[in-house]
Write an enzyme that holds these catalytic residues in place. Structure first.
Site, PDB file in Angstrom:
ATOM      1  N   TYR A  57       0.163  11.504   3.018  1.00 52.64           N
ATOM      2  CA  TYR A  57      -0.581  10.536   2.193  1.00 52.64           C
ATOM      3  C   TYR A  57      -2.032  10.442   2.680  1.00 52.64           C
ATOM      4  O   TYR A  57      -2.975  10.439   1.879  1.00 52.64           O
ATOM      5  CB  TYR A  57       0.106   9.168   2.259  1.00 52.64           C
ATOM      6  CG  TYR A  57      -0.565   8.098   1.424  1.00 52.64           C
ATOM      7  CD1 TYR A  57      -0.533   8.152   0.038  1.00 52.64           C
ATOM      8  CD2 TYR A  57      -1.242   7.041   2.031  1.00 52.64           C
ATOM      9  CE1 TYR A  57      -1.158   7.175  -0.735  1.00 52.64           C
ATOM     10  CE2 TYR A  57      -1.862   6.058   1.272  1.00 52.64           C
ATOM     11  CZ  TYR A  57      -1.818   6.131  -0.107  1.00 52.64           C
ATOM     12  OH  TYR A  57      -2.442   5.167  -0.866  1.00 52.64           O
TER      13      TYR A  57
ATOM     14  N   SER B  77      -8.049   4.929  -0.027  1.00 53.88           N
ATOM     15  CA  SER B  77      -7.165   4.109   0.823  1.00 53.88           C
ATOM     16  C   SER B  77      -7.749   4.022   2.218  1.00 53.88           C
ATOM     17  O   SER B  77      -8.487   4.913   2.658  1.00 53.88           O
ATOM     18  CB  SER B  77      -5.778   4.757   0.916  1.00 53.88           C
ATOM     19  OG  SER B  77      -4.980   4.115   1.882  1.00 53.88           O
TER      20      SER B  77
END
Ligand SMILES: NC(=O)c1ccc[n+]([C@@H]2O[C@H](COP(=O)([O-])OP(=O)(O)OC[C@H]3O[C@@H](n4cnc5c(N)ncnc54)[C@H](O)[C@@H]3O)[C@@H](O)[C@H]2O)c1
Length: 253
Positions: free
Chosen positions: A147, A134
């Site tokens: 995250y 990501s």
């Protein structure tokens, strides 16, 4: 005949979003594709669905073994480690249990499926692992401490695995998507106080002015997984509408 003709692929988290688009693209380009997911009930032919939770080592080993057997029993060419979950908040907002859960899925999930698949990948002449990382691994995003930590670990793990397995003929790369229009982001928007304003803010954050599509991420994963990319290993490919690399001036009012 296309680049994936005759190759066998396994995609985790392949029942939805990026994983689903990837499984469908690899199949369209000639691969036989197995999908490993918590809920593969919606997986349609020619894809093959296998139920497993990537936090359960025995279930992952069983699902990988079953998929490899059903794909011909002679190895595996492509592993896409894509299953993942989100987490919001600063470092103060999630308790230890939540940290363990997210790291267990997003980081150890990659470890478990890779561990189970590597013996099969070694017998391929075109072995490739692609991890869905990501932009949160490379840019500081607000409210994403846990995250981001999980995806930072996926980025480092990708590089370490690429080094460990290059001499075995196994390439390892990752994609770093920006905000992608998947059911996951749909759920985030639904939970926002003003979903339209939240979507507009996410779109404005990407220089292209729109969200990335799942198909665009699938295209990047297929590029890295393809035998045509045989010299590419240990890389992170941004698929983020320019969010990581570009610095635009504000639009004049
Ligand atoms: N959507 C985005 O904006 C975005 C951005 C960057 C990275 N990513 C990453 O892309 C990947 C896929 O995200 P998506 O947006 O397609 O999400 P999604 O929620 O649409 O799909 C995720 C899939 O993973 C499966 N899954 C979740 N936990 C699992 C587990 N423990 N075991 C097995 N399967 C499990 C789900 O059942 C689902 O089918 C994730 O790793 C995510 O971190 C997403």
């Amino acid at each position: 005949m296309t680049d994936f003709t005759g190759l066998r692929a396994l995609v985790t988290g392949g029942a939805s979003g990026i994983g689903r688009a990837t499984a469908e693209l690899l199949a369209a380009r000639g691969a036989q594709v197995a999908v490993l997911d918590l809920d593969p009930s919606g997986v349609e032919k020619p894809l093959r669905g296998y139920a497993a939770d990537v936090t359960d080592d025995a279930a992952v080993r069983d699902a990988v073994a079953a998929a490899v057997a059903d794909l011909g029993g002679r190895g595996l060419d492509v592993l896409v480690n894509n299953a993942g979950i989100g987490a919001q908040g600063t470092v103060e907002d999630n308790d230890d249990d939540r940290w363990h859960t997210v790291l267990d899925v997003n980081v150890l999930g990659v470890v478990r499926t890779s561990r189970a698949a590597l013996p099969h990948l070694r017998s391929s002449t075109h072995a490739a692992i692609v991890n869905t990382c990501s932009i949160a691994a490379t840019a500081g995003l607000p409210q994403r401490a846990l995250y981001s930590a999980s995806k930072g670990a996926v980025l480092s793990l990708t590089l370490a695995m690429a080094a460990d397995h290059v001499r075995e003929g196994v390439r390892v790369n990752c994609v770093n998507p920006g905000t992608v229009d998947t059911p996951w982001v749909g759920r985030l928007l639904d939970a926002a106080p003003d979903p339209a304003a939240e979507r507009a803010a996410l779109e404005a954050r990407q220089p292209t002015g729109r969200l990335v599509s799942a198909e665009e991420v699938a295209g990047a994963i297929a590029y890295l997984a393809s035998p045509l990319s045989g010299a590419t290993t240990g890389t992170a490919l941004a698929v983020d509408g320019g969010m990581q690399g570009l610095r635009l001036r504000p639009v004049a009012q």
